[in-house]
Write a protein that holds these residues in place. Sequence first.
Motif, PDB file in Angstrom:
ATOM      1  N   SER A 256       0.729  -1.292  -0.082  1.00 58.85           N
ATOM      2  CA  SER A 256      -0.033   0.026   0.087  1.00 58.85           C
ATOM      3  C   SER A 256       0.919   1.312  -0.145  1.00 58.85           C
ATOM      4  CB  SER A 256      -1.101   0.095   1.407  1.00 58.85           C
ATOM      5  OG  SER A 256      -0.106   0.061   2.502  1.00 58.85           O
ATOM      6  N   THR A 257       0.026   2.324  -0.277  1.00 62.82           N
ATOM      7  CA  THR A 257       0.689   3.655   0.050  1.00 62.82           C
ATOM      8  C   THR A 257       0.712   3.956   1.770  1.00 62.82           C
ATOM      9  OG1 THR A 257      -1.406   4.862  -0.318  1.00 62.82           O
ATOM     10  CG2 THR A 257      -0.125   4.483  -2.315  1.00 62.82           C
ATOM     11  N   SER A 258       1.697   5.021   1.652  1.00 65.91           N
ATOM     12  CA  SER A 258       1.759   5.414   3.100  1.00 65.91           C
ATOM     13  C   SER A 258       0.349   5.742   3.904  1.00 65.91           C
ATOM     14  CB  SER A 258       2.557   6.686   3.427  1.00 65.91           C
ATOM     15  OG  SER A 258       2.121   7.831   2.759  1.00 65.91           O
ATOM     16  N   GLU A 259      -0.560   6.335   3.120  1.00 64.26           N
ATOM     17  CA  GLU A 259      -1.838   6.687   3.579  1.00 64.26           C
ATOM     18  C   GLU A 259      -2.622   5.348   3.769  1.00 64.26           C
ATOM     19  OE1 GLU A 259      -5.923   9.485   3.027  1.00 64.26           O
ATOM     20  OE2 GLU A 259      -4.387   9.391   1.330  1.00 64.26           O
ATOM     21  N   GLU A 260      -2.871   4.623   2.927  1.00 64.73           N
ATOM     22  CA  GLU A 260      -3.275   3.273   2.935  1.00 64.73           C
ATOM     23  C   GLU A 260      -2.827   2.604   4.099  1.00 64.73           C
ATOM     24  OE1 GLU A 260      -4.830   2.617  -1.752  1.00 64.73           O
ATOM     25  OE2 GLU A 260      -2.846   1.871  -1.072  1.00 64.73           O
ATOM     26  N   GLU A 261      -1.396   2.606   4.553  1.00 66.83           N
ATOM     27  CA  GLU A 261      -0.754   1.656   5.238  1.00 66.83           C
ATOM     28  C   GLU A 261      -1.347   1.970   6.814  1.00 66.83           C
ATOM     29  OE1 GLU A 261       3.736   1.177   7.015  1.00 66.83           O
ATOM     30  OE2 GLU A 261       3.587   1.796   5.008  1.00 66.83           O
ATOM     31  N   GLU A 262      -1.714   3.370   6.681  1.00 71.23           N
ATOM     32  CA  GLU A 262      -2.137   3.789   8.059  1.00 71.23           C
ATOM     33  C   GLU A 262      -3.504   3.150   8.423  1.00 71.23           C
ATOM     34  OE1 GLU A 262      -3.402   7.795  10.524  1.00 71.23           O
ATOM     35  OE2 GLU A 262      -1.846   8.120   8.880  1.00 71.23           O
ATOM     36  N   TYR A 263      -4.382   3.350   7.519  1.00 71.03           N
ATOM     37  CA  TYR A 263      -5.819   2.838   7.485  1.00 71.03           C
ATOM     38  C   TYR A 263      -5.748   1.395   7.678  1.00 71.03           C
ATOM     39  CZ  TYR A 263      -6.973   7.374   5.470  1.00 71.03           C
ATOM     40  OH  TYR A 263      -7.424   8.629   5.173  1.00 71.03           O
ATOM     41  N   LEU A 264      -4.901   0.463   6.890  1.00 67.12           N
ATOM     42  CA  LEU A 264      -4.734  -0.955   7.069  1.00 67.12           C
ATOM     43  C   LEU A 264      -4.386  -1.389   8.500  1.00 67.12           C
ATOM     44  CD1 LEU A 264      -3.675  -1.881   3.504  1.00 67.12           C
ATOM     45  CD2 LEU A 264      -5.858  -2.400   4.664  1.00 67.12           C
ATOM     46  N   GLY A 265      -3.215  -0.295   9.034  1.00 66.99           N
ATOM     47  CA  GLY A 265      -2.711  -0.526  10.411  1.00 66.99           C
ATOM     48  C   GLY A 265      -3.763  -0.600  11.447  1.00 66.99           C
ATOM     49  N   ALA A 266      -4.646   0.463  11.262  1.00 70.40           N
ATOM     50  CA  ALA A 266      -5.774   0.775  12.203  1.00 70.40           C
ATOM     51  C   ALA A 266      -6.514  -0.390  12.151  1.00 70.40           C
ATOM     52  CB  ALA A 266      -6.266   2.192  11.891  1.00 70.40           C
ATOM     53  N   ALA A 267      -6.746  -0.820  10.865  1.00 69.70           N
ATOM     54  CA  ALA A 267      -7.923  -2.391  10.821  1.00 69.70           C
ATOM     55  C   ALA A 267      -7.160  -3.245  11.633  1.00 69.70           C
ATOM     56  CB  ALA A 267      -8.328  -2.456   9.420  1.00 69.70           C
ATOM     57  N   MET A 268      -5.891  -3.503  11.382  1.00 70.35           N
ATOM     58  CA  MET A 268      -5.080  -4.686  11.948  1.00 70.35           C
ATOM     59  C   MET A 268      -5.239  -4.456  13.764  1.00 70.35           C
ATOM     60  SD  MET A 268      -2.102  -5.178   9.477  1.00 70.35           S
ATOM     61  CE  MET A 268      -1.317  -6.682  10.289  1.00 70.35           C
ATOM     62  N   ASP A 269      -5.053  -3.289  13.999  1.00 73.35           N
ATOM     63  CA  ASP A 269      -5.082  -2.946  15.461  1.00 73.35           C
ATOM     64  C   ASP A 269      -6.502  -3.292  16.075  1.00 73.35           C
ATOM     65  OD1 ASP A 269      -2.503  -2.173  15.585  1.00 73.35           O
ATOM     66  OD2 ASP A 269      -2.836   0.028  15.337  1.00 73.35           O
ATOM     67  N   ALA A 270      -7.564  -2.793  15.343  1.00 70.78           N
ATOM     68  CA  ALA A 270      -8.985  -2.990  15.804  1.00 70.78           C
ATOM     69  C   ALA A 270      -9.000  -4.574  15.960  1.00 70.78           C
ATOM     70  CB  ALA A 270      -9.870  -2.605  14.814  1.00 70.78           C
ATOM     71  N   LEU A 271      -8.643  -5.206  14.885  1.00 69.41           N
ATOM     72  CA  LEU A 271      -8.722  -6.721  14.992  1.00 69.41           C
ATOM     73  C   LEU A 271      -7.981  -7.510  16.221  1.00 69.41           C
ATOM     74  CD1 LEU A 271     -10.285  -9.297  13.946  1.00 69.41           C
ATOM     75  CD2 LEU A 271      -8.524  -9.636  12.133  1.00 69.41           C
ATOM     76  N   TYR A 272      -6.601  -6.984  16.381  1.00 76.37           N
ATOM     77  CA  TYR A 272      -5.912  -7.239  17.698  1.00 76.37           C
ATOM     78  C   TYR A 272      -6.784  -7.020  18.719  1.00 76.37           C
ATOM     79  CZ  TYR A 272      -1.641  -8.770  14.989  1.00 76.37           C
ATOM     80  OH  TYR A 272      -0.829  -9.468  14.511  1.00 76.37           O
ATOM     81  N   PHE A 273      -7.232  -5.661  18.875  1.00 88.62           N
ATOM     82  CA  PHE A 273      -7.975  -5.345  20.164  1.00 88.62           C
ATOM     83  C   PHE A 273      -8.993  -6.368  20.379  1.00 88.62           C
ATOM     84  CE2 PHE A 273     -11.273  -3.059  22.183  1.00 88.62           C
ATOM     85  CZ  PHE A 273     -10.626  -2.530  23.299  1.00 88.62           C
ATOM     86  N   ILE A 274      -9.551  -6.686  19.506  1.00 87.63           N
ATOM     87  CA  ILE A 274     -10.932  -7.617  19.725  1.00 87.63           C
ATOM     88  C   ILE A 274     -10.525  -8.868  20.255  1.00 87.63           C
ATOM     89  CG2 ILE A 274     -12.667  -9.014  18.511  1.00 87.63           C
ATOM     90  CD1 ILE A 274     -12.957  -6.576  16.645  1.00 87.63           C
ATOM     91  N   LEU A 275      -9.339  -9.477  19.654  1.00 82.84           N
ATOM     92  CA  LEU A 275      -8.581 -10.528  20.033  1.00 82.84           C
ATOM     93  C   LEU A 275      -8.087 -10.719  21.492  1.00 82.84           C
ATOM     94  CD1 LEU A 275      -7.047 -11.692  16.869  1.00 82.84           C
ATOM     95  CD2 LEU A 275      -8.792 -12.743  17.713  1.00 82.84           C
ATOM     96  N   ARG A 276      -7.525  -9.635  21.870  1.00 90.55           N
ATOM     97  CA  ARG A 276      -6.958  -9.454  23.077  1.00 90.55           C
ATOM     98  C   ARG A 276      -7.635  -8.946  24.172  1.00 90.55           C
ATOM     99  NH1 ARG A 276      -1.343  -7.350  19.851  1.00 90.55           N
ATOM    100  NH2 ARG A 276      -0.488  -9.376  19.451  1.00 90.55           N
ATOM    101  N   THR A 277      -8.715  -8.416  23.973  1.00 87.29           N
ATOM    102  CA  THR A 277      -9.530  -8.163  25.145  1.00 87.29           C
ATOM    103  C   THR A 277     -10.683  -9.178  25.228  1.00 87.29           C
ATOM    104  OG1 THR A 277     -10.829  -6.665  23.460  1.00 87.29           O
ATOM    105  CG2 THR A 277      -9.119  -5.711  24.761  1.00 87.29           C
ATOM    106  N   GLY A 278     -10.524 -10.448  24.739  1.00 85.16           N
ATOM    107  CA  GLY A 278     -11.520 -11.614  24.934  1.00 85.16           C
ATOM    108  C   GLY A 278     -12.754 -11.454  23.934  1.00 85.16           C
ATOM    109  N   GLN A 279     -12.857 -10.495  23.280  1.00 85.28           N
ATOM    110  CA  GLN A 279     -14.197 -10.201  22.426  1.00 85.28           C
ATOM    111  C   GLN A 279     -14.553 -10.953  21.239  1.00 85.28           C
ATOM    112  OE1 GLN A 279     -15.629  -5.911  22.876  1.00 85.28           O
ATOM    113  NE2 GLN A 279     -13.345  -5.603  23.701  1.00 85.28           N
ATOM    114  N   SER A 280     -13.675 -12.021  20.720  1.00 88.43           N
ATOM    115  CA  SER A 280     -13.844 -12.648  19.621  1.00 88.43           C
ATOM    116  C   SER A 280     -15.053 -13.422  19.509  1.00 88.43           C
ATOM    117  CB  SER A 280     -12.453 -13.443  19.434  1.00 88.43           C
ATOM    118  OG  SER A 280     -12.174 -14.523  20.473  1.00 88.43           O
ATOM    119  N   HIS A 281     -15.615 -13.922  20.474  1.00 85.95           N
ATOM    120  CA  HIS A 281     -17.068 -14.472  20.545  1.00 85.95           C
ATOM    121  C   HIS A 281     -18.090 -13.520  20.274  1.00 85.95           C
ATOM    122  CE1 HIS A 281     -15.563 -18.666  21.296  1.00 85.95           C
ATOM    123  NE2 HIS A 281     -14.797 -18.116  22.274  1.00 85.95           N
ATOM    124  N   ASP A 282     -17.880 -12.353  20.726  1.00 88.27           N
ATOM    125  CA  ASP A 282     -19.000 -11.394  20.921  1.00 88.27           C
ATOM    126  C   ASP A 282     -18.829 -10.643  19.403  1.00 88.27           C
ATOM    127  OD1 ASP A 282     -20.038 -11.275  23.262  1.00 88.27           O
ATOM    128  OD2 ASP A 282     -18.740  -9.746  23.830  1.00 88.27           O
TER     129      ASP A 282
END
Length: 192
Positions: free
Chosen positions: A22-48
């Motif tokens: 990706s471009t640098s702007e897209e990289e930031e957005y994709l990184g945010a999407a990855m962080d959101a998924l990691y947040f869901i996993l690491r806070t025990g919300q994957s079943h929700d």
Amino acid sequence: MSKDWEFPFRVLNLLGRLREESTSEEEEYLGAAMDALYFILRTGQSHDFEAYRESNKDGAPPLVIAAFDTKESAEAWLKNHPNPPTGADVLVAGEYHYANCSDDLKRRHLLRTKTLEHYLRAAIDDGLPPPAATFDTLEQARAWVDSQPEPPRQVVITIAGEPHLVAYHYKVGLRAIYPLSRAAPPGSINYE
């Protein structure tokens, strides 16, 4: 959609590959999407999260995180909530409200929204199936809905000749009956 434990990691792998290309702007957005998924996993919300996705796929009503009989009880809940859910929807006497809090958490409000009306309108526009059951009174319909062993996700019924949508709010375990006239004038609703 896979229900196995590998699914989130496959999504993260895909996002990571896209991020590398990706471009640098897209990289930031994709990184945010990855962080959101990691947040869901690491806070025990994957079943929700999986339940949320399944609910969306089934056409269930928009997610609510709480339901109250009165606005007073909803406001008391929001006022006393240690970590108020800014941006979430709650049901108050069958009406959608948006929880809104200031950054300093001192001002907390519940704002009535048209979320339900938009949901009902979309259901009408998508084409409604024929009614699954017909009742003379709301009490008869409520007894039928409550007697179903599996809560119906989205079923049309008629009460006194008027179409209603039976829906299930899985997060709060609420079986609801909504008159479709909230989104369209009576007599203007067609079935598939």
